[in-house]
Design a protein around this motif. Structure first.
Motif, PDB file in Angstrom:
ATOM      1  N   THR A   1      -6.947   7.841  -1.897  1.00  8.45           N
ATOM      2  CA  THR A   1      -5.456   8.402  -1.934  1.00  8.45           C
ATOM      3  C   THR A   1      -4.834   6.767  -1.927  1.00  8.45           C
ATOM      4  O   THR A   1      -2.799   7.292  -1.702  1.00  8.45           O
ATOM      5  N   SER A   2      -4.818   6.262  -1.342  1.00  4.27           N
ATOM      6  CA  SER A   2      -4.971   4.510  -0.917  1.00  4.27           C
ATOM      7  C   SER A   2      -4.853   4.078  -2.537  1.00  4.27           C
ATOM      8  O   SER A   2      -5.473   3.802  -2.704  1.00  4.27           O
ATOM      9  N   LYS A   3      -3.277   3.499  -2.620  1.00  3.42           N
ATOM     10  CA  LYS A   3      -3.138   2.096  -3.572  1.00  3.42           C
ATOM     11  C   LYS A   3      -2.352   0.870  -2.731  1.00  3.42           C
ATOM     12  O   LYS A   3      -1.647   1.120  -2.578  1.00  3.42           O
TER      13      LYS A   3
ATOM     14  N   PHE B   1      -9.079   4.494   5.622  1.00  9.22           N
ATOM     15  CA  PHE B   1      -9.380   5.202   4.589  1.00  9.22           C
ATOM     16  C   PHE B   1     -10.937   4.898   4.556  1.00  9.22           C
ATOM     17  O   PHE B   1     -11.284   3.554   5.111  1.00  9.22           O
TER      18      PHE B   1
ATOM     19  N   ILE C   1       0.644  -1.436  -0.324  1.00  8.62           N
ATOM     20  CA  ILE C   1       0.466  -0.211  -0.463  1.00  8.62           C
ATOM     21  C   ILE C   1       0.879   1.555  -0.309  1.00  8.62           C
ATOM     22  O   ILE C   1       1.943   1.107   1.220  1.00  8.62           O
TER      23      ILE C   1
ATOM     24  N   LYS D   1      -6.711   1.989  -7.147  1.00 11.66           N
ATOM     25  CA  LYS D   1      -6.767   2.756  -5.932  1.00 11.66           C
ATOM     26  C   LYS D   1      -8.236   3.042  -4.994  1.00 11.66           C
ATOM     27  O   LYS D   1      -9.048   3.128  -5.864  1.00 11.66           O
TER      28      LYS D   1
ATOM     29  N   HIS E   1       1.138   5.070   0.366  1.00  6.57           N
ATOM     30  CA  HIS E   1       0.723   6.195   0.906  1.00  6.57           C
ATOM     31  C   HIS E   1      -0.464   5.830   1.741  1.00  6.57           C
ATOM     32  O   HIS E   1      -1.497   6.365   1.946  1.00  6.57           O
ATOM     33  N   ALA E   2       0.192   5.091   2.923  1.00  4.15           N
ATOM     34  CA  ALA E   2      -0.407   4.179   3.688  1.00  4.15           C
ATOM     35  C   ALA E   2      -1.002   4.892   4.917  1.00  4.15           C
ATOM     36  O   ALA E   2      -0.013   5.980   4.848  1.00  4.15           O
ATOM     37  N   LYS E   3      -2.937   4.291   5.043  1.00  2.00           N
ATOM     38  CA  LYS E   3      -2.232   5.369   6.257  1.00  2.00           C
ATOM     39  C   LYS E   3      -3.216   4.486   7.156  1.00  2.00           C
ATOM     40  O   LYS E   3      -2.977   3.061   6.951  1.00  2.00           O
TER      41      LYS E   3
END
Length: 419
Positions: free
Chosen positions: A189-191, A29, A22, A186, A24-26
C-alpha cells in the motif's frame, strides 16, 4: 561475542537522488520474497529433482561469484558452466500510474531498478504484460545533463535528443539497455514517487520469467537509496531454507535489532564499490580456529567478504576452503558424496545417529555465527572459489532476520523461523 544458530546445510535427497515522496507512509512495509524454485515462481519446474535444482543453484552461484573475483579467471570459468539465468529471490512491485505488476529479482549486489518496457525490440518472455510508459501518467524521461544520470555512471550515457540511456551487462552474458526515467513505484500500500529506474527496450537474460531487477545495494539508483530517510536507511529480510515451503520476506524500515541472541557486525565501505562488505576473521571447526587470510578483493583487511542475497553458496578462496575441508574430514565419519563440481567437496551421506557432525562457526568482526547441521545427505553451504573471492551466500543466511542499517553501518543477524 555471542553465538547464534542457523540452518546452513541443504538437504539434497530427502523429501523431507530524485524527489522522494511516500504516500500512505508507514514506519515500515513488507513484501514477500519468492525463491526461483518455489511453486509460486515462473521459473518453477515440477519435473526437476532436488539434486537437479541444487546443481542449477551451484551453477548460478559459480557464475555469480565471477563478478566478485579476479578478472583473468572469469572467462575460462564461465565457459565451463551452463547458465540457467541468475538471481534467486524475486519480489513484486507496481510501476507507473496506474501501476503495472513487475516481478523482479531483489538483489543486494545491484544498484539499478529496471524492467522490460514496450515497445520492446528484444525481450524475454515474462508472465505479466510489459510496462508501457506511454500509458503511465507519471513516467518522465531523464536528461543526460542531469546529475541523476551521471550518478549512475559508468552504465549511463547520452542518447538521442539528450536522453539519459543505459546499458548494463552481466557476467553470464546477459544484458539490459534502454532509457533512464523516473516513475512511481508501489510496494503493497506504500507508493514512492519519482524513483529513477531503467526502462529496458533490449534485454537478454538466460532464463525467461523475471521482468527485471530491483537493486538494493549502496548505489544511488537502488531502491533502498531512494527510500533513504523514510526508512531510516534500514531494510531487512528473512529467508526460509531454499527448498522449504515456508515464506520469505523483505521489510523496509523495520528496526528489529539483533535481539538478545543476535550478532551485529560492521559494514565496510570501499572506494569504487557499492556492495555490502563484512570482515571475516576466522572459521572454526569443532574448536579448531582457522584464521582467514583474506580474499582476492580486500585481502585480510576489513571488508574482505561480500554478503549477497543473489548467491546461494558461501564462497571461500580455494586454499582456505581446502583447509576447512581438511578439518571437517578429521571429525566427519560419514561417507562422502561426489557432487561432480570442482570446489564442492563438503557433501556427505550423514543419516544415522552414529554420525559425528562438527560445530562450525564463522567469526565475523563483532560476533560469531554458529552453523547448525541437519542429518541426512547434506552439503555444507561452503564452496571453494576458483576466483579467490569470499561471499556470504543466502543459504548461510537462512532462518535469520538479516538487518542492514546503512546509517549505523552495520549488519545484524537474529535467529528466526522465517515464515
Amino acid at each position: 561475542m555471542s553465538s547464534v544458530s542457523s540452518l546452513s546445510l541443504l538437504l539434497l535427497l530427502s523429501i523431507t537522488t530524485s524527489l522522494l515522496v511516500i504516500s500512505h507512509a508507514k514506519d515500515s512495509f513488507t513484501a514477500e520474497l519468492i525463491h526461483r524454485d518455489s511453486p509460486k515462481s515462473p521459473f518453477y519446474n515440477p519435473n526437476l529433482t532436488l539434486s537437479e535444482r541444487f546443481e542449477a543453484a551451484v551453477n548460478r552461484s559459480l557464475i555469480r561469484s565471477c563478478s566478485f573475483g579476479r578478472q583473468e579467471r572469469l572467462t575460462s570459468m564461465s565457459a565451463d558452466l551452463t547458465s540457467n539465468g541468475w538471481g534467486e529471490y524475486m519480489m513484486k512491485i507496481g510501476i507507473g500510474t496506474p501501476p503495472v505488476d513487475v516481478l523482479g529479482f531483489a538483489d543486494t549486489g545491484s544498484s539499478l531498478i529496471w524492467t522490460q518496457c514496450e515497445p520492446c525490440t528484444k525481450c524475454i518472455r515474462q508472465p505479466n504484460p510489459l510496462f508501457n510508459p506511454k500509458v503511465s501518467a507519471t513516467y518522465r524521461l531523464l536528461k543526460c545533463s542531469w546529475t541523476q544520470c551521471s550518478d549512475l555512471s559508468p552504465i549511463t550515457s547520452c542518447g538521442e535528443g539528450g536522453a539519459c540511456v543505459y546499458k548494463e551487462a552481466f557476467v553470464d552474458g546477459s544484458y539490459t539497455q534502454g532509457n533512464i526515467a523516473t516513475e512511481s513505484i508501489k510496494i503493497g500500500t506504500s507508493k514512492i514517487l519519482s524513483v529513477i529506474f531503467g526502462c529496458g527496450y533490449q534485454n537478454s537474460l538466460h532464463a525467461s520469467g523475471s521482468a527485471g531487477v530491483i537493486g538494493l545495494d549502496l548505489g544511488e539508483g537502488s531502491l533502498v537509496s531512494h527510500l533513504g530517510p523514510a526508512i531510516s536507511g534500514v531494510f531487512s529480510y528473512c529467508l526460509s531454507p531454499i527448498f522449504s515451503n515456508r515464506r520469505s520476506s523483505i521489510s523496509f524500515g523495520v528496526v528489529s535489532g539483533p535481539g538478545p541472541y543476535g550478532v551485529t557486525t560492521p559494514l565496510s565501505k570501499k572506494p569504487g564499490s557499492d556492495r555490502y562488505q563484512l570482515t571475516l576473521e576466522a572459521v572454526s571447526v569443532d574448536g579448531t580456529r582457522l584464521e582467514f587470510p583474506g580474499s582476492a578483493y580486500g585481502g585480510a583487511n576489513e571488508g574482505n567478504m561480500n554478503i549477497d542475497s543473489g548467491t546461494t553458496l558461501t564462497f571461500l578462496p580455494m586454499d582456505f576452503y581446502n583447509q576447512v575441508v581438511a578439518e571437517v574430514d578429521k571429525v566427519m565419519n560419514a561417507e562422502k558424496v561426489d557432487m561432480g563440481k570442482k570446489g564442492l567437496s563438503l557433501c556427505y551421506r550423514a543419516a544415522g545417529n552414529d554420525v559425528i557432525l562438527p560445530e562450525i562457526r564463522m567469526h565475523f568482526k563483532g560476533g560469531d555465527l554458529r552453523l547448525k547441521i541437519q542429518r541426512d545427505t547434506v552439503c555444507f553451504s561452503f564452496i571453494g572459489s576458483p576466483a579467490d573471492s569470499a561471499i556470504f551466500g543466502n543459504m548461510g543466511q537462512s532462518d535469520f532476520a538479516v538487518e542492514y542499517d546503512r546509517n549505523a553501518g552495520t549488519v545484524s543477524f537474529a535467529p528466526r523461523e522465517c515464515n
